[in-house]
Scaffold this motif. Structure first.
Motif, PDB file in Angstrom:
ATOM      1  N   LEU A 132       0.894  -1.122   0.043  1.00  0.00           N
ATOM      2  CA  LEU A 132      -0.187   0.082  -0.139  1.00  0.00           C
ATOM      3  C   LEU A 132       0.824   1.274  -0.148  1.00  0.00           C
ATOM      4  CD1 LEU A 132      -2.849  -1.027   2.306  1.00  0.00           C
ATOM      5  CD2 LEU A 132      -2.957  -0.639  -0.050  1.00  0.00           C
ATOM      6  N   GLY A 164       2.269   1.498  -3.332  1.00  0.00           N
ATOM      7  CA  GLY A 164       1.142   1.578  -4.467  1.00  0.00           C
ATOM      8  C   GLY A 164       0.716   3.199  -4.633  1.00  0.00           C
ATOM      9  N   ILE A 165       0.521   3.845  -3.644  1.00  0.00           N
ATOM     10  CA  ILE A 165       0.022   5.100  -3.492  1.00  0.00           C
ATOM     11  C   ILE A 165       0.886   6.119  -4.395  1.00  0.00           C
ATOM     12  CG2 ILE A 165      -0.386   7.262  -2.220  1.00  0.00           C
ATOM     13  CD1 ILE A 165      -1.303   5.261  -0.083  1.00  0.00           C
ATOM     14  N   PRO A 166       2.183   6.034  -4.145  1.00  0.00           N
ATOM     15  CA  PRO A 166       2.970   7.062  -5.248  1.00  0.00           C
ATOM     16  C   PRO A 166       3.237   6.236  -6.606  1.00  0.00           C
ATOM     17  CG  PRO A 166       4.352   6.091  -3.373  1.00  0.00           C
ATOM     18  CD  PRO A 166       2.824   5.763  -3.074  1.00  0.00           C
ATOM     19  N   THR A 174       0.906   4.852  -8.275  1.00  0.00           N
ATOM     20  CA  THR A 174      -0.348   5.121  -8.866  1.00  0.00           C
ATOM     21  C   THR A 174      -0.201   6.470  -9.400  1.00  0.00           C
ATOM     22  OG1 THR A 174      -1.466   3.463  -7.653  1.00  0.00           O
ATOM     23  CG2 THR A 174      -2.792   5.267  -8.553  1.00  0.00           C
ATOM     24  N   ALA A 175       0.232   7.509  -8.689  1.00  0.00           N
ATOM     25  CA  ALA A 175       0.147   8.755  -9.304  1.00  0.00           C
ATOM     26  C   ALA A 175       1.341   8.990 -10.315  1.00  0.00           C
ATOM     27  CB  ALA A 175       0.678   9.605  -7.985  1.00  0.00           C
ATOM     28  N   TRP A 185       0.243  -1.488 -10.787  1.00  0.00           N
ATOM     29  CA  TRP A 185      -0.630  -2.427  -9.991  1.00  0.00           C
ATOM     30  C   TRP A 185      -0.530  -4.039 -10.301  1.00  0.00           C
ATOM     31  CZ3 TRP A 185      -2.152  -1.740  -5.314  1.00  0.00           C
ATOM     32  CH2 TRP A 185      -2.045  -0.211  -4.767  1.00  0.00           C
TER      33      TRP A 185
END
Length: 137
Positions: free
Chosen positions: A96, A99-101, A103-104, A119
């Motif tokens: 997680l 995954g956040i950075p 994704t951006a 992902w």
């Protein structure tokens, strides 16, 4: 017969010391027999008698240690289970957090294709980790 010294331990958390177990009656009898044999046989056999008694005592001490270790191990949770859980939680949090950075960055630079690749990689790493843990059990 070797007494089980685990039964001489204080109840957990009581803090009350328990006196050490008394010498087994067989040990006292054996020692008396060794001393009587020494009187009968004389000092020439003293070393052999002492060695024989000490060998028997070593066997009894080893048995007591085995009993104690077995009793201690019986009260401990298996080591492998907690490590696997900690690894799974760490992997989930790490996925997680990354995954956040990702994704951006992927959405901004490559759009939907980059997002799917980022992902997809995270999912593949988590799947490989889960399958690896499954085979270790």
């Amino acid at each position: 017969m070797v007494p089980d010294i685990a039964s001489h331990q204080p109840p957990p958390g009581t803090g009350h010391p328990v006196p050490p177990p008394q010498a087994a009656p067989s040990n006292r009898e054996d020692l008396r027999a060794v001393m009587a044999a020494r009187r009968d046989l004389g000092p020439d056999y003293e070393d052999a008698l002492v060695d024989s008694f000490l060998d028997k005592l070593d066997v009894e001490i080893a048995a007591r240690v085995r009993n104690e270790v077995a009793a201690q191990l019986a009260h401990q949770p298996p080591r492998g289970q907690s490590k696997h859980r900690d690894g799974a939680v760490g992997m989930a949090i790490g996925s997680l957090a990354l995954g956040i950075p990702l994704t951006a960055i992927a959405a901004q630079t490559s759009g939907a294709t980059g997002l799917l690749l980022a992902w997809g990689g995270i999912i593949a790493v988590n799947l490989a980790h889960a399958l690896g843990r499954r085979h270790q059990r």
